[in-house]
Design a protein around this motif. Structure first.
Motif, PDB file in Angstrom:
ATOM      1  N   GLY A  48       0.794  -1.220   0.000  1.00 21.50           N
ATOM      2  CA  GLY A  48       0.000   0.000   0.000  1.00 21.50           C
ATOM      3  C   GLY A  48       0.821   1.261   0.000  1.00 21.50           C
ATOM      4  O   GLY A  48       2.053   1.257  -0.031  1.00 21.50           O
ATOM      5  N   GLY A  49       0.080   2.359   0.044  1.00 20.36           N
ATOM      6  CA  GLY A  49       0.660   3.675   0.248  1.00 20.36           C
ATOM      7  C   GLY A  49      -0.388   4.486   0.977  1.00 20.36           C
ATOM      8  O   GLY A  49      -1.584   4.345   0.679  1.00 20.36           O
ATOM      9  N   GLN A  50       0.039   5.288   1.961  1.00 19.21           N
ATOM     10  CA  GLN A  50      -0.931   6.130   2.681  1.00 19.21           C
ATOM     11  C   GLN A  50      -0.789   7.569   2.204  1.00 19.21           C
ATOM     12  O   GLN A  50       0.323   8.098   2.099  1.00 19.21           O
ATOM     13  N   SER A  51      -1.926   8.196   1.946  1.00 17.90           N
ATOM     14  CA  SER A  51      -1.915   9.602   1.518  1.00 17.90           C
ATOM     15  C   SER A  51      -1.459  10.489   2.675  1.00 17.90           C
ATOM     16  O   SER A  51      -1.443  10.073   3.836  1.00 17.90           O
ATOM     17  N   ASN A  74      -1.038  -1.774  -4.675  1.00 12.58           N
ATOM     18  CA  ASN A  74      -2.348  -2.410  -4.876  1.00 12.58           C
ATOM     19  C   ASN A  74      -3.413  -1.867  -3.914  1.00 12.58           C
ATOM     20  O   ASN A  74      -4.572  -2.279  -3.986  1.00 12.58           O
ATOM     21  N   THR A  75      -3.023  -0.968  -3.009  1.00 12.41           N
ATOM     22  CA  THR A  75      -3.972  -0.470  -2.005  1.00 12.41           C
ATOM     23  C   THR A  75      -3.647   0.973  -1.641  1.00 12.41           C
ATOM     24  O   THR A  75      -2.474   1.323  -1.468  1.00 12.41           O
ATOM     25  N   LEU A  76      -4.690   1.777  -1.502  1.00 13.88           N
ATOM     26  CA  LEU A  76      -4.537   3.136  -0.973  1.00 13.88           C
ATOM     27  C   LEU A  76      -5.118   3.186   0.435  1.00 13.88           C
ATOM     28  O   LEU A  76      -6.269   2.802   0.651  1.00 13.88           O
ATOM     29  N   GLU A  77      -4.314   3.651   1.366  1.00 12.22           N
ATOM     30  CA  GLU A  77      -4.814   3.952   2.717  1.00 12.22           C
ATOM     31  C   GLU A  77      -5.097   5.451   2.763  1.00 12.22           C
ATOM     32  O   GLU A  77      -4.210   6.255   2.424  1.00 12.22           O
ATOM     33  N   ILE A  78      -6.289   5.818   3.213  1.00 13.13           N
ATOM     34  CA  ILE A  78      -6.645   7.246   3.165  1.00 13.13           C
ATOM     35  C   ILE A  78      -7.661   7.562   4.270  1.00 13.13           C
ATOM     36  O   ILE A  78      -8.533   6.738   4.569  1.00 13.13           O
ATOM     37  N   PRO A  79      -7.534   8.761   4.896  1.00 13.13           N
ATOM     38  CA  PRO A  79      -8.439   9.072   6.013  1.00 13.13           C
ATOM     39  C   PRO A  79      -9.856   9.436   5.582  1.00 13.13           C
ATOM     40  O   PRO A  79     -10.075   9.947   4.483  1.00 13.13           O
ATOM     41  N   ILE A  80     -10.786   9.180   6.481  1.00 13.19           N
ATOM     42  CA  ILE A  80     -12.146   9.755   6.433  1.00 13.19           C
ATOM     43  C   ILE A  80     -12.219  10.653   7.668  1.00 13.19           C
ATOM     44  O   ILE A  80     -11.946  10.209   8.781  1.00 13.19           O
ATOM     45  N   TYR A  81     -12.565  11.920   7.454  1.00 17.43           N
ATOM     46  CA  TYR A  81     -12.533  12.881   8.562  1.00 17.43           C
ATOM     47  C   TYR A  81     -13.912  13.002   9.197  1.00 17.43           C
ATOM     48  O   TYR A  81     -14.891  13.319   8.511  1.00 17.43           O
ATOM     49  N   TRP A  82     -13.956  12.817  10.506  1.00 20.26           N
ATOM     50  CA  TRP A  82     -15.251  12.969  11.207  1.00 20.26           C
ATOM     51  C   TRP A  82     -15.810  14.376  10.967  1.00 20.26           C
ATOM     52  O   TRP A  82     -16.998  14.548  10.711  1.00 20.26           O
ATOM     53  N   GLU A  83     -14.969  15.402  11.019  1.00 23.15           N
ATOM     54  CA  GLU A  83     -15.465  16.780  10.869  1.00 23.15           C
ATOM     55  C   GLU A  83     -16.120  16.981   9.498  1.00 23.15           C
ATOM     56  O   GLU A  83     -17.033  17.785   9.348  1.00 23.15           O
ATOM     57  N   GLN A  84     -15.648  16.254   8.502  1.00 21.01           N
ATOM     58  CA  GLN A  84     -16.218  16.389   7.163  1.00 21.01           C
ATOM     59  C   GLN A  84     -17.448  15.489   7.029  1.00 21.01           C
ATOM     60  O   GLN A  84     -18.416  15.835   6.362  1.00 21.01           O
ATOM     61  N   PHE A  85     -17.409  14.332   7.702  1.00 21.16           N
ATOM     62  CA  PHE A  85     -18.472  13.333   7.573  1.00 21.16           C
ATOM     63  C   PHE A  85     -19.752  13.755   8.303  1.00 21.16           C
ATOM     64  O   PHE A  85     -20.862  13.476   7.848  1.00 21.16           O
ATOM     65  N   GLU A  86     -19.603  14.435   9.454  1.00 20.15           N
ATOM     66  CA  GLU A  86     -20.783  14.815  10.244  1.00 20.15           C
ATOM     67  C   GLU A  86     -20.715  16.315  10.556  1.00 20.15           C
ATOM     68  O   GLU A  86     -20.498  16.714  11.708  1.00 20.15           O
ATOM     69  N   PRO A  87     -20.898  17.160   9.540  1.00 17.41           N
ATOM     70  CA  PRO A  87     -20.712  18.605   9.754  1.00 17.41           C
ATOM     71  C   PRO A  87     -21.727  19.194  10.722  1.00 17.41           C
ATOM     72  O   PRO A  87     -21.462  20.212  11.353  1.00 17.41           O
ATOM     73  N   GLU A  88     -22.896  18.570  10.816  1.00 15.98           N
ATOM     74  CA  GLU A  88     -23.895  18.970  11.823  1.00 15.98           C
ATOM     75  C   GLU A  88     -24.319  17.702  12.535  1.00 15.98           C
ATOM     76  O   GLU A  88     -24.332  16.632  11.913  1.00 15.98           O
ATOM     77  N   ILE A  97     -16.783   9.415   0.434  1.00 15.71           N
ATOM     78  CA  ILE A  97     -16.634   7.950   0.504  1.00 15.71           C
ATOM     79  C   ILE A  97     -17.009   7.341  -0.845  1.00 15.71           C
ATOM     80  O   ILE A  97     -16.298   6.486  -1.380  1.00 15.71           O
ATOM     81  N   GLN A  98     -18.128   7.809  -1.389  1.00 13.62           N
ATOM     82  CA  GLN A  98     -18.555   7.271  -2.680  1.00 13.62           C
ATOM     83  C   GLN A  98     -17.533   7.578  -3.770  1.00 13.62           C
ATOM     84  O   GLN A  98     -17.229   6.736  -4.622  1.00 13.62           O
ATOM     85  N   LEU A  99     -16.978   8.795  -3.733  1.00  8.50           N
ATOM     86  CA  LEU A  99     -15.974   9.170  -4.729  1.00  8.50           C
ATOM     87  C   LEU A  99     -14.750   8.244  -4.637  1.00  8.50           C
ATOM     88  O   LEU A  99     -14.221   7.776  -5.647  1.00  8.50           O
ATOM     89  N   LEU A 100     -14.324   7.982  -3.416  1.00  9.14           N
ATOM     90  CA  LEU A 100     -13.179   7.083  -3.230  1.00  9.14           C
ATOM     91  C   LEU A 100     -13.476   5.686  -3.774  1.00  9.14           C
ATOM     92  O   LEU A 100     -12.639   5.070  -4.453  1.00  9.14           O
ATOM     93  N   LEU A 101     -14.674   5.194  -3.470  1.00  8.46           N
ATOM     94  CA  LEU A 101     -15.041   3.853  -3.949  1.00  8.46           C
ATOM     95  C   LEU A 101     -15.013   3.816  -5.477  1.00  8.46           C
ATOM     96  O   LEU A 101     -14.426   2.916  -6.083  1.00  8.46           O
ATOM     97  N   ASP A 102     -15.626   4.836  -6.094  1.00  8.04           N
ATOM     98  CA  ASP A 102     -15.691   4.863  -7.560  1.00  8.04           C
ATOM     99  C   ASP A 102     -14.290   4.933  -8.160  1.00  8.04           C
ATOM    100  O   ASP A 102     -13.959   4.198  -9.099  1.00  8.04           O
ATOM    101  N   GLN A 103     -13.473   5.816  -7.616  1.00  8.08           N
ATOM    102  CA  GLN A 103     -12.144   6.020  -8.218  1.00  8.08           C
ATOM    103  C   GLN A 103     -11.227   4.818  -7.969  1.00  8.08           C
ATOM    104  O   GLN A 103     -10.405   4.484  -8.818  1.00  8.08           O
ATOM    105  N   ALA A 104     -11.358   4.188  -6.824  1.00  8.57           N
ATOM    106  CA  ALA A 104     -10.534   2.999  -6.554  1.00  8.57           C
ATOM    107  C   ALA A 104     -10.912   1.878  -7.518  1.00  8.57           C
ATOM    108  O   ALA A 104     -10.041   1.183  -8.058  1.00  8.57           O
TER     109      ALA A 104
END
Ligand code: DGJ
Length: 537
Positions: A48-51, A74-88, A97-104
């Protein structure tokens, strides 16, 4: 933006199983203390490689993907940010998340998603703004001197519940949106624990600290691993003495993370792990010298007892030096823990050791570490960086390597930083003799700088007289031993090659100068040899 009030409430059998293609769930398997990660039902080694930390944004992703392509990972490690995921509170944004799935999927690359939530390097910096604005409800730790510490308290129930709810929603989204399991592992938090205080000294934490140690930690196997006599019981200080503060904090952080991980696993049981900011594994330093409470090597038994939903704890290896790094690798490849290195620097000296003993490997910060991997918005595919060269050779055989490692067929050594450059590996009726150094024919020389002694080799025993060898910076030969002792022998065939679509492809047969002058030679470019030996009698 894809907002939904709560994905959990949308989850019903009708939507969760609606796709035509549902792959086997990634799963960790164990046999004789060795592990394999199965992806689509097959052993998989994560190269892998981590961003970098701030790269999970649509405008940043093209260069991340280009770097992954240049690396041949063969693998990308990448964060999901709580502050971005649950802004309210209670409103979730699944778009990244969907964008990452599609692009991977477009690139046929797997994902390891890193849940940056309550803890990121011991701080609360990825909590959403609405939490940062309410410090009474979501408190940080109080130091021994009564001063605030930049680290969330593991005793903050409201934060724990909020994290668990958000994480469960994230995992529920993956369950529905990723039936093909592009996501193979989930990291829960990032380097949790606390810098600057061994534990929380708030009145609530102090009250808990003065209570009795929980039963699960008093089981004989746990106490034995912590060097405490069986039968000990009492308060944290009574049982653990001068380690009480750190052990109490490790227990508290691990229990909090268990609560979060269990909530996610209940909806989507992907394998989960927690990464560790390491302590020096050789000197047993005081916990004030490292991040206290995370899964450092000394508290792994506490983490195992406290967090059964976490499949393994994983070392982020930034420490240097053979003795130190090899010790870390040993400490984290335990019969009860799969070794995976989710973060490391760009040196590759210990890669084969991790392949021998573990399930995955990833350098950190790929998109900032290798800007030369991207040119004019496109991947540069022919870089001679040592890591890229290794991945280019090894990724097409990742499944084989995972299988061989699981079967205990792999043995590796690295070029010693000092002392005898000759190493030996016992292969049964043959002993491999490895002389490290670079040069021509028989006069190999070692680099004067110990840190430049980066040679390495791994042998894979296919059968009694047949081996694969992958190496750099050494020359090899063999001694007949045990049943072959004293017998004359020769190379039956030495084939240089590579893997393509899981099959070995020949480049050439090595003979003449390439095997006569002291045996096959491995330059700095990683090379794969298929070696058959024969005795003459
Ligand atoms: C370890 C952390 O886990 C990473 O997220 C990153 O902060 C590196 N340290 C340092 O850049």
């Amino acid at each position: 933006m894809v907002f939904a009030l709560s994905f959990l409430v949308l989850l019903s059998p009708a939507v969760s199983c609606s796709t035509a293609y549902e792959a086997e769930m990634p799963v960790l398997i164990e046999k004789n203390g060795r592990y394999a990660l199965l992806v689509d039902g097959e052993p998989f080694f994560m190269f892998g490689g981590q961003s970098a930390n701030s790269s999970t944004w649509p405008k940043m992703l093209p260069d991340v993907w280009n770097t992954i392509e240049s690396m041949h990972a063969n693998t990308l490690e990448i964060p999901i940010y709580w502050e971005q995921f649950e802004p309210e509170p209670g409103k979730y944004d699944y778009s990244i998340i969907q964008l990452l799935l599609d692009q991977a999927r477009e690139r046929d690359v797997r994902l390891v998603l890193l849940w940056f939530a309550t803890w990121k390097n011991g701080s609360n910096h990825y909590m959403p703004e609405w939490m940062k604005k309410d410090p009474r409800k979501y408190p940080n730790i109080v130091g021994k001197d009564g001063q605030p510490v930049d680290s969330p308290s593991p005793h903050a129930t409201a934060a724990m519940e909020a994290d668990a709810k958000a994480f469960a929603n994230f995992m529920a989204y993956l369950k529905v949106a990723d039936p093909q399991h592009t996501v193979i592992l989930v990291q829960v938090q990032n380097e949790p624990g606390t810098w600057g205080s061994v534990r929380d000294f708030s009145p609530l934490a102090q009250q808990l600290f003065e209570q009795h140690v929980p039963e699960v930690l008093l089981q004989t196997p746990v106490l034995e691993q912590l060097n405490i006599p069986a039968g000990a019981k009492g308060t944290w200080e009574e049982v653990f003495g001068r380690d009480a503060d750190e052990y109490f904090h490790a227990w508290s952080v691990a229990r909090y993370i268990e609560y979060v991980a269990a909530a996610g696993k209940a909806v989507n049981p992907l394998p989960m792990f927690v990464n560790a900011a390491l302590r020096d594994p050789l000197t047993n330093p005081p916990a004030t010298h490292y991040e206290s409470g995370g899964p450092t090597d000394n508290v792994i038994p506490i983490w195992k007892a406290a967090a059964p939903s976490i499949d393994f704890v994983a070392p982020d290896i930034y420490l240097r030096g053979d003795e130190t790094v090899l010790k870390v690798i040993d400490l984290y490849s335990r019969p009860d823990n799969a070794l995976m290195v989710p973060e490391t620097g760009d040196h590759v000296k210990y890669l084969y050791k991790v392949i021998e003993k573990g399930i995955g490997y990833a350098p950190f910060g790929i998109d900032s570490r290798w800007p030369q991997a991207v040119n004019g918005g496109r991947a540069v595919n022919d870089l001679s960086d040592p890591l890229f060269q290794e991945y280019k050779l090894l990724v097409p055989m990742a499944g084989k390597l995972a299988q061989w490692g699981f079967e205990g067929r792999i043995q590796s050594v690295v070029e010693p930083e000092s002392g005898d450059p000759v190493n030996r590996i016992d292969l049964g009726n043959w002993e491999a003799v490895i002389r490290f150094g670079l040069g021509h024919r028989l006069d190999l020389h070692q680099d004067p700088q110990p840190e430049n002694r980066t040679g390495k080799i791994m042998f894979i025993k296919l059968s009694e007289n047949e081996f694969m060898a992958v190496g750099t910076g050494c020359r090899i030969t063999f001694n007949p031993i045990r049943e072959n002792e004293g017998k004359a022998w020769q190379y039956l065939k030495v084939t240089e090659g590579y893997y393509h679509n899981g099959e070995f492809q020949m480049i050439r047969i090595l003979n003449g100068d390439e095997t006569d002058w002291g045996g096959p030679y491995f330059s700095q470019k990683p090379t794969l040899l298929h070696i058959k030996l024969v005795t003459r009698e």
